[in-house]
Design a protein around this motif. Sequence first.
Motif, short mmCIF file in Angstrom:
data_model
loop_
_atom_site.label_atom_id
_atom_site.label_comp_id
_atom_site.label_asym_id
_atom_site.label_seq_id
_atom_site.Cartn_x
_atom_site.Cartn_y
_atom_site.Cartn_z
N ARG A 1 -6.99 6.78 1.65
CA ARG A 1 -7.95 5.69 1.72
C ARG A 1 -9.11 5.94 0.78
O ARG A 1 -9.50 7.05 0.50
CB ARG A 1 -8.50 5.56 3.15
CG ARG A 1 -7.45 5.23 4.19
CD ARG A 1 -8.11 5.09 5.53
NE ARG A 1 -8.84 6.30 5.88
CZ ARG A 1 -9.75 6.36 6.84
NH1 ARG A 1 -10.08 5.29 7.51
NH2 ARG A 1 -10.36 7.49 7.11
N LEU A 2 -9.64 4.84 0.30
CA LEU A 2 -10.89 4.88 -0.44
C LEU A 2 -12.05 4.76 0.53
O LEU A 2 -11.94 4.10 1.56
CB LEU A 2 -10.94 3.70 -1.43
CG LEU A 2 -10.00 3.77 -2.64
CD1 LEU A 2 -10.01 2.43 -3.35
CD2 LEU A 2 -10.43 4.87 -3.59
N ALA A 3 -13.15 5.39 0.19
CA ALA A 3 -14.37 5.22 0.96
C ALA A 3 -15.12 4.03 0.36
O ALA A 3 -15.59 4.08 -0.78
CB ALA A 3 -15.23 6.48 0.91
N LEU A 4 -15.22 2.94 1.11
CA LEU A 4 -15.86 1.71 0.65
C LEU A 4 -17.08 1.44 1.50
O LEU A 4 -16.98 1.39 2.74
CB LEU A 4 -14.88 0.53 0.75
CG LEU A 4 -13.53 0.70 0.04
CD1 LEU A 4 -12.62 -0.47 0.35
CD2 LEU A 4 -13.73 0.85 -1.46
N GLU B 1 0.86 -1.17 0.00
CA GLU B 1 0.00 0.00 0.00
C GLU B 1 0.90 1.23 0.00
O GLU B 1 1.39 1.65 1.04
CB GLU B 1 -0.92 -0.01 1.22
CG GLU B 1 -1.89 -1.17 1.19
CD GLU B 1 -2.91 -1.07 2.31
OE1 GLU B 1 -3.24 0.06 2.70
OE2 GLU B 1 -3.36 -2.11 2.79
N PRO B 2 1.16 1.82 -1.16
CA PRO B 2 2.16 2.87 -1.26
C PRO B 2 1.78 4.17 -0.61
O PRO B 2 2.62 5.01 -0.41
CB PRO B 2 2.34 3.03 -2.77
CG PRO B 2 1.05 2.56 -3.36
CD PRO B 2 0.55 1.48 -2.45
N ARG B 3 0.50 4.38 -0.30
CA ARG B 3 0.10 5.64 0.30
C ARG B 3 -0.84 5.38 1.45
O ARG B 3 -1.42 4.31 1.56
CB ARG B 3 -0.60 6.53 -0.74
CG ARG B 3 0.27 6.92 -1.91
CD ARG B 3 -0.45 7.93 -2.76
NE ARG B 3 -0.95 9.03 -1.93
CZ ARG B 3 -1.16 10.24 -2.39
NH1 ARG B 3 -0.91 10.53 -3.64
NH2 ARG B 3 -1.62 11.19 -1.62
N LEU C 1 -4.46 4.65 -4.31
CA LEU C 1 -5.24 4.71 -3.08
C LEU C 1 -5.58 3.29 -2.66
O LEU C 1 -5.55 2.36 -3.48
CB LEU C 1 -6.52 5.52 -3.28
CG LEU C 1 -6.37 6.90 -3.92
CD1 LEU C 1 -7.74 7.53 -4.14
CD2 LEU C 1 -5.51 7.78 -3.05
N SER C 2 -5.93 3.09 -1.40
CA SER C 2 -6.18 1.73 -0.93
C SER C 2 -7.27 1.71 0.11
O SER C 2 -7.63 2.73 0.71
CB SER C 2 -4.90 1.12 -0.36
OG SER C 2 -4.48 1.83 0.79
N GLY C 3 -7.78 0.53 0.36
CA GLY C 3 -8.79 0.32 1.39
C GLY C 3 -9.01 -1.17 1.58
O GLY C 3 -8.43 -2.01 0.88
N ARG C 4 -9.84 -1.51 2.56
CA ARG C 4 -10.17 -2.90 2.86
C ARG C 4 -11.66 -3.05 3.03
O ARG C 4 -12.34 -2.12 3.47
CB ARG C 4 -9.46 -3.37 4.15
CG ARG C 4 -7.95 -3.44 4.07
CD ARG C 4 -7.41 -4.05 5.37
NE ARG C 4 -5.97 -4.16 5.33
CZ ARG C 4 -5.13 -3.25 5.81
NH1 ARG C 4 -5.62 -2.16 6.36
NH2 ARG C 4 -3.83 -3.43 5.76
N PHE C 5 -12.16 -4.23 2.73
CA PHE C 5 -13.56 -4.53 3.01
C PHE C 5 -13.70 -5.99 3.35
O PHE C 5 -12.81 -6.82 3.07
CB PHE C 5 -14.46 -4.15 1.82
CG PHE C 5 -14.33 -5.04 0.61
CD1 PHE C 5 -15.14 -6.14 0.44
CD2 PHE C 5 -13.37 -4.75 -0.37
CE1 PHE C 5 -15.01 -6.96 -0.68
CE2 PHE C 5 -13.24 -5.56 -1.48
CZ PHE C 5 -14.07 -6.67 -1.64
#
Length: 475
Positions: free
Chosen positions: A400-403, A395-397, A468-472
């Motif tokens: 965050r994404l809004a998921l 995760e380079p940054r 950008l990154s995120g988790r779900f």
Amino acid sequence: MPCLPNRPPDAEFGSGWAGYLPICTIWNSTCLGGNEIQGTVFSDTDNDGALDEGESGIQNAMVITQPGNVITSSSNSGAYRTWVSAGDFTVEPIPQLYQSFTGSPRSVSFADVGLIDTGNDLGLLLEPNVQDLRATGFSTPPRPGFQNLLWLSHRNVGTVPTNAVLRLTFDAQQTFVAAEPPPTSVSGNLIEWDLATEVGELPRTFSIHLFTPADVPLGTELSYTVEADPVATDETPEDNSITIIEPVIGSFDPNDKHVEPGSLTPAEVLERKKLDYTIRFQNTGTYLAENALITDFLSEDLDPMTFEFVGSSHPCEWYISNGQLQFQFEGIMLPDSISNEPESHGFVRFQIAARPDLQLGETVSNSASIHFDFNTPVVTDPAVFSVEEVTAVQEPRTDRLALYPNPVEQTLWISGTHQGNVRAVEVMDLSGRVVLRSTAYAAGAAIDVSTLPSGMYHVRATAVEGLLSGRFVKR
């Protein structure tokens, strides 16, 4: 009078029971055995294990009763109480930072029920002259054209009283509306409170109302920075400040449970790095709620001995018994969302460590039940974290994404950022394998994840400003 155990009412008894029986709590001693153990946790300045004249009580100290892993905390005066059934028990404190137990566990026996055993005083020796302040924060999601609540928690975990300044820098795209307690000063988007902090005090909670203009796009990330000063002389300055990033969203579920971080490495689990759980609630009924109760069956993969109460929106009492965690908001008088939407929200926050023998790939999931007066409880979606190696997904940054929704069953919505559309999306499993790819997504687009197996996934997206990154969690 009989009562329901701490679990969703339809899990064992059927929902019809909920309107007739109360929930078992520590405030209903008939439910939990009927015998009460009382005592005082005190500052044992002469290290002799006895409560002497002039030695004061320690507030917010943790006390454990065995068997049963019954954990509670002391009041502002240092007094504590806990409930047990008939039998033989031992009581002792759980020393926190800069504390050591000066005596031996107290032995208590009850041959029957309805009895009280007093004078079970417990001494703690405090390491002298330690300044250690902590600051945390939590926000309800900002929405265009509405107010959101930002809660700050401040606590002195050291061993000396300290004059402090709590400082909030909120996002310049928002407008300050009000704060409770009133700040010492407000200048632009900088708010400060001058504080006199006491040793062992309960976390102080500050609520701030902020307004988001209607023209702020969905997906815009708003930033808040919280700091407790003085930092230069603090024992652990790294926990004196925190930055909170909240994406602007549309509608949302106001009753949920969240864990941060979403994953730990095996080394971090072994080091007992704590997980930060937040339970949000809102009275969406048509009348104020006089009382609120949050019940939570802690996963067996979480260690109750490491529990730490971080803060809450309203005063509450808590206890743990046999893995059952409960927060009682007695007399909360929480207004309904129709008559007073900004004040209809609340939260509670705690930290706890996972069991140190969790293995790579394991996940820990648990939900909370939110009870308003005698209404059927609202059961949150599970908060899930996993044990994984950081090298599985780069995760380079920190952007965050809004998921949402999260957890999700079929359609995952992605809010982009204020700088542009999301151009490409990759969904990866915990091993780092790409399981879904999509391109040319505008902000607010959706991905069909219905075919994915249940579990935790990473999302990596390309946007104007970079990756950008995120988790779900897929249910």
